[in-house]
Design a protein around this motif. Structure first.
Motif, PDB file in Angstrom:
ATOM      1  N   TYR A   1     -20.791  27.536   1.793  1.00 48.48           N
ATOM      2  CA  TYR A   1     -21.031  27.796   3.217  1.00 48.48           C
ATOM      3  C   TYR A   1     -20.782  26.595   4.118  1.00 48.48           C
ATOM      4  O   TYR A   1     -20.043  26.684   5.079  1.00 48.48           O
ATOM      5  CB  TYR A   1     -22.447  28.318   3.438  1.00 48.48           C
ATOM      6  CG  TYR A   1     -22.679  29.679   2.827  1.00 48.48           C
ATOM      7  CD1 TYR A   1     -21.733  30.684   2.935  1.00 48.48           C
ATOM      8  CD2 TYR A   1     -23.842  29.963   2.144  1.00 48.48           C
ATOM      9  CE1 TYR A   1     -21.930  31.931   2.378  1.00 48.48           C
ATOM     10  CE2 TYR A   1     -24.057  31.212   1.591  1.00 48.48           C
ATOM     11  CZ  TYR A   1     -23.093  32.188   1.714  1.00 48.48           C
ATOM     12  OH  TYR A   1     -23.304  33.417   1.160  1.00 48.48           O
ATOM     13  N   ASN A   2     -21.442  25.488   3.839  1.00 47.33           N
ATOM     14  CA  ASN A   2     -21.228  24.310   4.688  1.00 47.33           C
ATOM     15  C   ASN A   2     -20.799  23.095   3.877  1.00 47.33           C
ATOM     16  O   ASN A   2     -20.797  21.983   4.378  1.00 47.33           O
ATOM     17  CB  ASN A   2     -22.461  23.999   5.547  1.00 47.33           C
ATOM     18  CG  ASN A   2     -23.699  23.719   4.726  1.00 47.33           C
ATOM     19  OD1 ASN A   2     -23.659  23.625   3.506  1.00 47.33           O
ATOM     20  ND2 ASN A   2     -24.825  23.591   5.404  1.00 47.33           N
ATOM     21  N   ARG A   3     -20.456  23.334   2.613  1.00 44.00           N
ATOM     22  CA  ARG A   3     -19.920  22.318   1.709  1.00 44.00           C
ATOM     23  C   ARG A   3     -20.847  21.127   1.496  1.00 44.00           C
ATOM     24  O   ARG A   3     -20.392  20.069   1.089  1.00 44.00           O
ATOM     25  CB  ARG A   3     -18.533  21.901   2.158  1.00 44.00           C
ATOM     26  CG  ARG A   3     -17.534  23.059   2.131  1.00 44.00           C
ATOM     27  CD  ARG A   3     -16.119  22.665   2.479  1.00 44.00           C
ATOM     28  NE  ARG A   3     -15.639  21.444   1.874  1.00 44.00           N
ATOM     29  CZ  ARG A   3     -15.026  21.380   0.690  1.00 44.00           C
ATOM     30  NH1 ARG A   3     -14.812  22.456   0.005  1.00 44.00           N
ATOM     31  NH2 ARG A   3     -14.602  20.216   0.230  1.00 44.00           N
ATOM     32  N   LYS A   4     -22.129  21.298   1.749  1.00 46.43           N
ATOM     33  CA  LYS A   4     -23.073  20.228   1.433  1.00 46.43           C
ATOM     34  C   LYS A   4     -23.235  20.160  -0.085  1.00 46.43           C
ATOM     35  O   LYS A   4     -23.276  21.176  -0.755  1.00 46.43           O
ATOM     36  CB  LYS A   4     -24.428  20.455   2.093  1.00 46.43           C
ATOM     37  CG  LYS A   4     -24.402  20.211   3.589  1.00 46.43           C
ATOM     38  CD  LYS A   4     -25.778  20.281   4.181  1.00 46.43           C
ATOM     39  CE  LYS A   4     -25.742  19.989   5.677  1.00 46.43           C
ATOM     40  NZ  LYS A   4     -27.061  20.038   6.280  1.00 46.43           N
ATOM     41  N   ALA A   5     -23.323  18.930  -0.589  1.00 46.01           N
ATOM     42  CA  ALA A   5     -23.388  18.706  -2.032  1.00 46.01           C
ATOM     43  C   ALA A   5     -24.839  18.673  -2.508  1.00 46.01           C
ATOM     44  O   ALA A   5     -25.764  18.393  -1.737  1.00 46.01           O
ATOM     45  CB  ALA A   5     -22.704  17.396  -2.405  1.00 46.01           C
ATOM     46  N   LEU A   6     -25.000  18.944  -3.794  1.00 44.42           N
ATOM     47  CA  LEU A   6     -26.317  18.768  -4.414  1.00 44.42           C
ATOM     48  C   LEU A   6     -26.714  17.314  -4.278  1.00 44.42           C
ATOM     49  O   LEU A   6     -25.884  16.427  -4.479  1.00 44.42           O
ATOM     50  CB  LEU A   6     -26.273  19.117  -5.902  1.00 44.42           C
ATOM     51  CG  LEU A   6     -26.255  20.573  -6.291  1.00 44.42           C
ATOM     52  CD1 LEU A   6     -26.107  20.693  -7.809  1.00 44.42           C
ATOM     53  CD2 LEU A   6     -27.506  21.280  -5.843  1.00 44.42           C
ATOM     54  N   PRO A   7     -27.983  17.035  -3.982  1.00 43.74           N
ATOM     55  CA  PRO A   7     -28.395  15.643  -3.832  1.00 43.74           C
ATOM     56  C   PRO A   7     -28.423  14.877  -5.164  1.00 43.74           C
ATOM     57  O   PRO A   7     -28.240  13.677  -5.184  1.00 43.74           O
ATOM     58  CB  PRO A   7     -29.791  15.743  -3.216  1.00 43.74           C
ATOM     59  CG  PRO A   7     -30.257  17.121  -3.522  1.00 43.74           C
ATOM     60  CD  PRO A   7     -29.042  17.970  -3.667  1.00 43.74           C
ATOM     61  N   ASP A   8     -28.634  15.583  -6.273  1.00 45.82           N
ATOM     62  CA  ASP A   8     -28.743  14.934  -7.577  1.00 45.82           C
ATOM     63  C   ASP A   8     -27.822  15.624  -8.579  1.00 45.82           C
ATOM     64  O   ASP A   8     -27.490  16.793  -8.429  1.00 45.82           O
ATOM     65  CB  ASP A   8     -30.183  15.005  -8.107  1.00 45.82           C
ATOM     66  CG  ASP A   8     -31.168  14.304  -7.176  1.00 45.82           C
ATOM     67  OD1 ASP A   8     -30.882  13.156  -6.774  1.00 45.82           O
ATOM     68  OD2 ASP A   8     -32.203  14.909  -6.862  1.00 45.82           O
ATOM     69  N   ASP A   9     -27.472  14.887  -9.618  1.00 42.87           N
ATOM     70  CA  ASP A   9     -26.674  15.461 -10.704  1.00 42.87           C
ATOM     71  C   ASP A   9     -27.511  16.467 -11.481  1.00 42.87           C
ATOM     72  O   ASP A   9     -28.732  16.354 -11.561  1.00 42.87           O
ATOM     73  CB  ASP A   9     -26.208  14.367 -11.679  1.00 42.87           C
ATOM     74  CG  ASP A   9     -25.189  13.433 -11.064  1.00 42.87           C
ATOM     75  OD1 ASP A   9     -24.720  13.697  -9.929  1.00 42.87           O
ATOM     76  OD2 ASP A   9     -24.852  12.429 -11.722  1.00 42.87           O
ATOM     77  N   LEU A  10     -26.833  17.425 -12.090  1.00 35.27           N
ATOM     78  CA  LEU A  10     -27.462  18.352 -13.033  1.00 35.27           C
ATOM     79  C   LEU A  10     -26.878  18.091 -14.401  1.00 35.27           C
ATOM     80  O   LEU A  10     -25.669  17.903 -14.540  1.00 35.27           O
ATOM     81  CB  LEU A  10     -27.197  19.807 -12.641  1.00 35.27           C
ATOM     82  CG  LEU A  10     -27.876  20.345 -11.399  1.00 35.27           C
ATOM     83  CD1 LEU A  10     -27.449  21.789 -11.155  1.00 35.27           C
ATOM     84  CD2 LEU A  10     -29.378  20.284 -11.539  1.00 35.27           C
ATOM     85  N   THR A  11     -27.747  18.070 -15.415  1.00 33.08           N
ATOM     86  CA  THR A  11     -27.264  17.866 -16.793  1.00 33.08           C
ATOM     87  C   THR A  11     -27.860  18.923 -17.687  1.00 33.08           C
ATOM     88  O   THR A  11     -28.868  19.525 -17.383  1.00 33.08           O
ATOM     89  CB  THR A  11     -27.660  16.482 -17.330  1.00 33.08           C
ATOM     90  OG1 THR A  11     -29.076  16.330 -17.280  1.00 33.08           O
ATOM     91  CG2 THR A  11     -26.999  15.379 -16.558  1.00 33.08           C
TER      92      THR A  11
END
Length: 169
Positions: free
Chosen positions: A159-169
């Motif tokens: 939608y607004n191309r904001k990224a996740l603030p943290d990595d996911l593992t």
């Protein structure tokens, strides 16, 4: 009138299309035609004409924020193909509260051993683009133990191309 859209428009900024309907004498419901943008503050202004003249409203203006774009690891596993036990892969599933931007998704995924070896992988999104499955290429199993990590870094919503603030593992 109950169950009918308001005749005078309610102002919402940023703008979002939808219908405002009185469901009861105390409940005014908004049904948006599209999803709310992630992590966005919305400002709402209700017209005086939306209320009975005898009713005094303290606040006709208010604001709220939509949920922040987020995700979580649903599962991760070491997969062994039952038809060919020599084919072993690392697999993981991730769930998000907004659809993912699939255009550059591959750039934000890595599959690496703890020792640093990179592996190719395949991605599969569900129909809503909110569940991502990652499957590594077949992994060689050697005499020395090594672990494989699947990491998502900088994944963006559609939608607004904001990224996740943290990595996911």
């Amino acid at each position: 009138k109950l169950s009918e859209p308001l005749s005078d428009p309610v102002t919402v900024q940023p703008s979002i299309s939808g219908k405002w309907i009185w469901e009861s004498d105390t409940l005014l419901r908004f049904s948006p035609e599209t999803d709310w943008l992630p992590d966005t503050e919305y400002k709402v202004s209700l017209p005086e004409s939306a209320f009975n003249p005898q009713v005094k409203i303290k606040k006709r203006r208010f604001s709220f924020a939509s949920p922040v774009f987020g995700g979580k690891t649903e599962s991760e596993a070491f997969y062994e193909d039952p038809r060919n036990v020599k084919n072993k892969s690392a697999v993981a599933a991730f769930r998000f509260n907004y659809p993912l931007d699939a255009e550059e998704l591959e750039k934000h995924v890595s599959v690496k051993s703890v020792g640093g070896r990179k592996y190719n992988f395949k991605l599969k999104l569900d129909e809503a683009d909110t569940v991502l499955h990652v499957v590594s290429e077949p992994l060689p199993i050697g005499a020395e133990d090594d672990f494989v990590k699947i990491v998502l870094s900088g994944v963006r919503n559609a939608y607004n191309r904001k990224a996740l603030p943290d990595d996911l593992t």
